[in-house]
Design a protein around this motif. Structure first.
Motif, mmCIF file in Angstrom:
data_model
loop_
_atom_site.group_PDB
_atom_site.id
_atom_site.type_symbol
_atom_site.label_atom_id
_atom_site.label_comp_id
_atom_site.label_asym_id
_atom_site.label_seq_id
_atom_site.Cartn_x
_atom_site.Cartn_y
_atom_site.Cartn_z
ATOM 1 N N ARG A 201 0.785 -1.227 0.000
ATOM 2 C CA ARG A 201 0.000 0.000 0.000
ATOM 3 C C ARG A 201 0.821 1.283 0.000
ATOM 4 N NH1 ARG A 201 -4.927 -1.337 4.158
ATOM 5 N NH2 ARG A 201 -5.849 0.474 3.159
ATOM 6 N N VAL A 202 2.138 1.199 0.112
ATOM 7 C CA VAL A 202 2.945 2.405 0.004
ATOM 8 C C VAL A 202 2.895 2.894 -1.444
ATOM 9 C CG1 VAL A 202 5.097 1.139 -0.424
ATOM 10 C CG2 VAL A 202 5.177 3.460 0.503
ATOM 11 N N ARG A 203 2.643 4.191 -1.649
ATOM 12 C CA ARG A 203 2.374 4.723 -2.987
ATOM 13 C C ARG A 203 3.615 5.216 -3.713
ATOM 14 N NH1 ARG A 203 -2.652 6.749 -4.579
ATOM 15 N NH2 ARG A 203 -1.733 8.786 -5.049
ATOM 16 N N GLY A 204 4.749 5.251 -3.031
ATOM 17 C CA GLY A 204 5.993 5.634 -3.668
ATOM 18 C C GLY A 204 6.797 4.419 -4.090
ATOM 19 N N PRO A 205 7.942 4.630 -4.728
ATOM 20 C CA PRO A 205 8.734 3.496 -5.221
ATOM 21 C C PRO A 205 9.357 2.638 -4.130
ATOM 22 C CG PRO A 205 9.292 5.535 -6.380
ATOM 23 C CD PRO A 205 8.456 5.923 -5.199
ATOM 24 N N PHE A 206 9.536 3.198 -2.905
ATOM 25 C CA PHE A 206 10.296 2.474 -1.888
ATOM 26 C C PHE A 206 9.509 2.337 -0.590
ATOM 27 C CE2 PHE A 206 13.388 4.493 -4.683
ATOM 28 C CZ PHE A 206 14.208 3.429 -5.008
#
Length: 381
Positions: A201-206
């Protein structure tokens, strides 16, 4: 007649031999000269300082370009990006692993011209009589694992005054963080039962134990932030580089509440914020969010606010010691200097919690952080 002529000649010779009077500077003239020199120095000093900062800023930008090249080389080698936080694992009560707390910089060492250091870290080591397994052991005091204190030149921005503390207070100083995008809630999670949830669910690449591929970045590499600058509060717990712990869930649900923790004039935490702790950028080898993570919600050079302990969710903005903004690295390897006045949309709303699309509520800045928001943006130059 002859006597008169002789007298005249003597008189003439006497006049010729008279020395002219000597003339020096008066006190008033000396003070005027000193004043002029002072004015010139006052005019030139800011220009010299600006030139020095411009050189430091260029060096900082070059560091980020090197990081971008390292990311691309890593992806070319392993067909994926490194995680922000991961590594080896064992039961929590057992020595022998780093409990998935190693940062992505550890994996990237060969791409950062630190192959020798990587070989040491990936081998068993003994320091002060303590035996460590490969890649360290975070169940014990990590400060005894001496390799974590190694200074990596590419990870140090010359504009940061805390560089003078290297070798004393600073421990593996770092000035760059992996982007979790416009996520505040799922950039990390300490509960083993929710790791998989946070990964997805993290919306960034990392993210924590999250290794993505370039093909997963649907918004395009040139439109997505991969990394950003961070500062440290080493030696100054009131600086914005410190993490304000236990500010509560409000800093996740309403990011603008974090801005209320600082004095607008001094740019330091208010005296009422008594739980400021955990220096950002303190350990390049640590995957905890204060050390190696940024998110794109609050504008650059905003304060950091956490909801909980040392590795809690919250606001970890891009920060620098440069005037008016900070550098970010985009997925295509280019580096942009982002102004503090960039559009951040509605900071009273919580961030989306899924990578399954959806536009960011945080304007251009949030859209640059999300990798699958399908926003139409123009990256600021």
């Amino acid at each position: 007649m002859n006597r008169l002529s002789s007298h005249v000649r003597v008189t003439s010779e006497t006049v010729v031999n008279v020395s002219p009077p000597r003339r020096g500077f008066t006190l008033v003239e000396l003070l005027v000269v000193i004043a002029i020199i002072g004015v010139l120095v006052g005019l030139l000093l800011p220009a010299v300082q600006q030139a020095r900062e411009a050189a430091r800023r260029m060096s900082c930008s070059n560091n980020m370009k090197q990081l971008g090249l390292a990311l691309h080389n890593y992806h070319a080698t392993f067909n994926r990006l490194p995680y922000r936080s991961g590594g080896t694992n064992a039961p929590w009560t057992t020595n022998g692993s780093n409990q998935w707390r190693a940062s992505g910089f550890v994996l990237m060492l060969p791409q950062l011209e630190q192959s020798s250091l990587y070989e040491q870290i990936s081998s068993p080591q003994t320091f002060n009589g303590i035996a460590f397994n490969p890649f360290g052991d975070n169940t014990r005091d990590s400060s005894t694992y001496e390799l974590w204190a190694t200074d990596i030149p590419t990870l140090l921005c010359p504009s940061s005054p805390e560089l003078k503390l290297i070798g004393s207070v600073a421990f593996g100083l770092n000035h760059y963080g992996f982007s979790g995008g416009d996520s505040a809630m799922f950039i990390t999670n300490n509960s083993p039962s929710s790791w998989q949830n946070a990964m997805n669910r993290v919306r960034g690449p990392f993210g924590r134990r999250t290794d993505r591929k370039f093909r997963d970045i649907y918004d395009g590499l040139s439109n997505t932030i991969m990394m950003g600058e961070i500062t440290s509060s080493v030696g100054n717990r009131t600086h914005l580089g410190a993490t304000a712990r236990n500010q509560g869930q409000q800093v996740v649900d309403s990011p603008n509440t974090c801005l209320l923790t600082i004095d607008g004039a001094t740019r330091e935490f208010l005296p009422s914020v008594t739980t400021v702790s955990v220096s950002r950028g303190q350990r390049w080898a640590g995957g905890a969010v204060p050390y190696t993570c940024v998110n794109t919600i609050l504008p650059p050079n905003s304060p950091s606010c956490a909801s909980g302990g040392w590795n809690a969710v919250g606001q970890y903005p891009v920060q620098s010691r440069h005037p008016g903004g900070a550098h970010v690295l985009l997925g295509d390897g280019s580096v942009q200097y982002i102004s503090e006045s960039i559009d951040t949309g509605n900071l009273s709303l919580p961030s989306p919690d899924s990578t399954n699309g959806g536009q960011s509520p945080y304007g251009v800045w949030g859209a640059m952080g999300s990798m699958n928001g399908s926003e139409t943006i123009s990256v600021p130059n």
